[in-house]
Design an enzyme around this catalytic site. Structure first.
Site, PDB file in Angstrom:
ATOM      1  N   LYS A   1      -8.925 -14.787 -15.222  1.00 27.96           N
ATOM      2  CA  LYS A   1      -7.729 -14.903 -14.391  1.00 27.96           C
ATOM      3  C   LYS A   1      -7.167 -16.324 -14.559  1.00 27.96           C
ATOM      4  CE  LYS A   1      -6.581 -12.743 -10.046  1.00 27.96           C
ATOM      5  NZ  LYS A   1      -7.018 -12.004  -8.868  1.00 27.96           N
TER       6      LYS A   1
ATOM      7  N   GLU B   1     -10.506   0.478   2.064  1.00 27.18           N
ATOM      8  CA  GLU B   1     -10.103   0.508   3.468  1.00 27.18           C
ATOM      9  C   GLU B   1     -10.728   1.676   4.222  1.00 27.18           C
ATOM     10  OE1 GLU B   1      -8.055  -0.097   0.939  1.00 27.18           O
ATOM     11  OE2 GLU B   1      -7.402  -2.144   1.348  1.00 27.18           O
TER      12      GLU B   1
ATOM     13  N   ARG C   1      -4.025   3.637   4.262  1.00 26.79           N
ATOM     14  CA  ARG C   1      -5.057   4.376   3.543  1.00 26.79           C
ATOM     15  C   ARG C   1      -6.077   5.010   4.490  1.00 26.79           C
ATOM     16  NH1 ARG C   1      -6.044   2.419  -2.097  1.00 26.79           N
ATOM     17  NH2 ARG C   1      -4.007   2.998  -2.912  1.00 26.79           N
TER      18      ARG C   1
HETATM   19  C1  LIG Z   1      -5.226  -0.730  -1.045  1.00 34.48           C
HETATM   20  C2  LIG Z   1      -5.082  -2.197  -1.303  1.00 34.48           C
HETATM   21  N1  LIG Z   1      -5.900  -3.046  -0.657  1.00 34.48           N
HETATM   22  C3  LIG Z   1      -5.778  -4.386  -0.888  1.00 34.48           C
HETATM   23  C4  LIG Z   1      -4.851  -4.866  -1.755  1.00 34.48           C
HETATM   24  C5  LIG Z   1      -4.655  -6.361  -1.922  1.00 34.48           C
HETATM   25  N2  LIG Z   1      -4.945  -6.798  -3.296  1.00 34.48           N
HETATM   26  C6  LIG Z   1      -3.961  -7.038  -4.183  1.00 34.48           C
HETATM   27  S1  LIG Z   1      -4.542  -7.520  -5.661  1.00 34.48           S
HETATM   28  C7  LIG Z   1      -6.118  -7.388  -5.131  1.00 34.48           C
HETATM   29  C8  LIG Z   1      -7.225  -7.716  -6.078  1.00 34.48           C
HETATM   30  C9  LIG Z   1      -7.242  -6.809  -7.256  1.00 34.48           C
HETATM   31  O1  LIG Z   1      -8.306  -7.165  -8.085  1.00 34.48           O
HETATM   32  P1  LIG Z   1      -8.358  -6.615  -9.549  1.00 34.48           P
HETATM   33  O2  LIG Z   1      -8.033  -5.185  -9.559  1.00 34.48           O
HETATM   34  O3  LIG Z   1      -9.661  -7.020 -10.125  1.00 34.48           O
HETATM   35  O4  LIG Z   1      -7.171  -7.361 -10.288  1.00 34.48           O
HETATM   36  P2  LIG Z   1      -7.045  -8.928 -10.652  1.00 34.48           P
HETATM   37  O5  LIG Z   1      -6.210  -9.526  -9.571  1.00 34.48           O
HETATM   38  O6  LIG Z   1      -8.402  -9.510 -10.711  1.00 34.48           O
HETATM   39  O7  LIG Z   1      -6.385  -8.923 -11.956  1.00 34.48           O
HETATM   40  C10 LIG Z   1      -6.191  -6.999  -3.797  1.00 34.48           C
HETATM   41  C11 LIG Z   1      -7.426  -6.839  -3.025  1.00 34.48           C
HETATM   42  C12 LIG Z   1      -4.007  -3.922  -2.383  1.00 34.48           C
HETATM   43  N3  LIG Z   1      -3.049  -4.301  -3.229  1.00 34.48           N
HETATM   44  N4  LIG Z   1      -4.150  -2.605  -2.146  1.00 34.48           N
END
Ligand SMILES: Cc1ncc(C[n+]2csc(CCOP(=O)(O)OP(=O)(O)O)c2C)c(N)n1
Length: 459
Positions: free
Chosen positions: A294, A384, A412
């Site tokens: 990242k 969630e 959700r």
């Molecule tokens: C249902 C839901 N819960 C929480 C989030 C908040 N959120 C946005 S990005 C993220 C992290 C995603 O991690 P990853 O899939 O590994 O992608 P990266 O950011 O590491 O590329 C979270 C928890 C969301 N978008 N949707």
């Protein structure tokens, strides 16, 4: 789309020529490295001034370039999970000159949006939908007897922790539809990723024996496959036998009837292009495990606090200083900070209090309690529904769970709030944050009403 005059953001020489993936395809594989560098620089230049999500898009620059180089988008269906990492995708698919309007009123959306572009195959924002959506597309193609269309879901290791992702994997294994899942593994959610799956992925990544042998096998298979369909079948059998004996754990995906490939370096764009092109011809569900960082390519994000660089706001790109906007009038404290400190205060007095967050320890400030009382505060991953039912389980045993979920993501878990908590009159304290006045206001109000009802039931 209306082209808004650019405010002086100058793309590099190659990027300036790319108005659609067709232009990208005109380049040689060697030139992809330069395009990736220019795309990364363009994102840094823009986000540093305009704000937005940052680390995730930088991490998938090479993957984005390779995907659009190899696949025939938008005919081939490319689905991004969450979509906060799709800036490079937007810039390469005709939105370079309007990208400075990202997330602005009447500007382009910060996430893929079907009405915005034919390249945005599925609207996103909430995580872990990509595999299910791409599978739906793949099954539709199967039904419609369309054989040449590819369906690709790009999902992060954080988003892979959600039930929805697993539900889709489970289904995909028996559909035999043409689906490629690209697992973008950077070991991070917004905060560090959590759970057994994370440990499993790390095991695969760090197993030297497996990785060395796997490279040799791939090299050999590449040579054998060139001798026609029979040879391909033999190659596939050898590959499966070798993989199974080398690393039993790789069977997590393979036991779900996916063919697992990787892990490979997600920043080697030329290798990515070669591997993706090879995988095009493999039928059925398959997964490519790609390792990325990242914030890749921006020193301060790579070396600094990755969570902070997820969406840093405006910053000085030369010094890495994040510029804080100081409001003129004094502001009330943020809900999350009040929550973070109050729960610790209450938990010191009441030993039954537990804290729960689905993947938002920093965003909810539950990280304060996680640090102070590590055995009483837990991040359950992007889950969630599970967070709510898990809290209900704690409550059955007389504990007092404080379950903190962003209002929007709570959508959700409405069923769990009603079915698992309210109907059973279990005492769970829901602490909802980020319920603002926006397009989804009605949904938010409904969410809060349901929660009020649940609280009423507990009384
Ligand atoms: C249902 C839901 N819960 C929480 C989030 C908040 N959120 C946005 S990005 C993220 C992290 C995603 O991690 P990853 O899939 O590994 O992608 P990266 O950011 O590491 O590329 C979270 C928890 C969301 N978008 N949707």
């Amino acid at each position: 789309m209306k082209i808004v005059d650019g405010p002086g953001f100058v793309p590099g020489d190659l990027l300036a020529q790319i108005n659609s993936p067709a232009d990208l395809k005109k380049l040689s594989k060697e030139q992809l490295t330069q395009v990736s560098d220019e795309l990364r620089q363009f994102i840094i230049d823009l986000v540093s001034v305009k704000g937005g999500h940052f680390g995730a898009s930088l991490g998938v620059v090479e993957l984005t370039v390779a995907l659009h180089y190899v696949f025939n988008t938008p005919y081939d269906q490319l689905v991004w999970d969450v979509g906060h990492q799709a800036y490079g995708h937007k810039i390469l698919t005709g939105r370079r000159d309007v990208f400075h309007t990202n997330r602005k009123y009447k500007g382009i959306s910060g996430f893929p949006k079907r009405s915005e572009s034919e390249y945005d195959t599925f609207g996103v924002g909430h995580s872990s939908t990509s595999i299910g959506a791409a599978l739906g597309m793949a099954v539709a193609s199967k039904y419609l007897n369309i054989k040449d269309k590819q369906h690709i879901a790009v999902i992060g290791d954080g988003s892979m922790t959600a039930g929805m992702a697993f539900e889709a994997l489970n289904h995909a294994g028996v559909e035999n539809a043409n689906l490629l899942v690209v697992l973008n593994d950077n070991c991070m959610s917004i905060d560090p990723n959590v759970g057994a799956l994370k440990e499993y992925l790390t095991d695969i990544t760090t197993s030297h024996t497996y990785n060395k042998a796997k490279d040799k096998v791939w090299e050999l298979l590449g040579k054998i496959s060139k001798f026609g369909p029979n040879a391909q079948e033999i190659a596939s059998k050898i590959e499966n036998a070798v993989k199974t004996s080398l690393l039993k754990q790789s069977n997590l995906f393979e036991s779900l009837k996916f063919r697992y490939f990787g892990p490979i370096d997600g920043h080697d764009v030329q290798r990515l292009a070669t591997v993706l092109a090879d995988m095009k011809d493999i039928p059925g569900p398959k997964i490519l495990h790609v390792l990325t960082k990242k914030g890749k390519g921006y020193k301060y994000a790579e070396e600094g606090n990755t969570t902070l660089w997820h969406a840093p706001g405006v910053f000085n790109k030369e010094t890495g200083e994040i510029i804080k906007v100081i409001p003129k009038d004094p502001q009330p404290p943020k809900y999350q900070d009040v929550f973070g400190h109050t729960i610790v205060e209450l938990a010191e007095k009441n030993l039954k209090i537990m804290g729960i967050t689905p993947a938002m320890p920093s965003g909810s400030s539950l990280n304060i309690m996680m640090k102070a009382m590590p055995d009483r505060a837990v991040d359950v991953g992007i889950a969630e529904q599970h967070a709510v039912t898990f809290s209900a389980g704690l409550a059955t045993q007389g504990l007092v769970p404080f379950c903190n979920i962003y209002s929007s993501f709570m959508q959700r878990a409405y069923d769990q709030v009603v079915h698992d908590v309210a109907l059973q009159k279990l005492k769970v304290v829901f602490c909802l944050d980020r319920g603002g006045l926006q397009e989804q206001t009605v949904q938010h109000i409904t969410a809060h009403l349901i929660l009020l009802i649940s609280v009423a039931f507990q009384i």
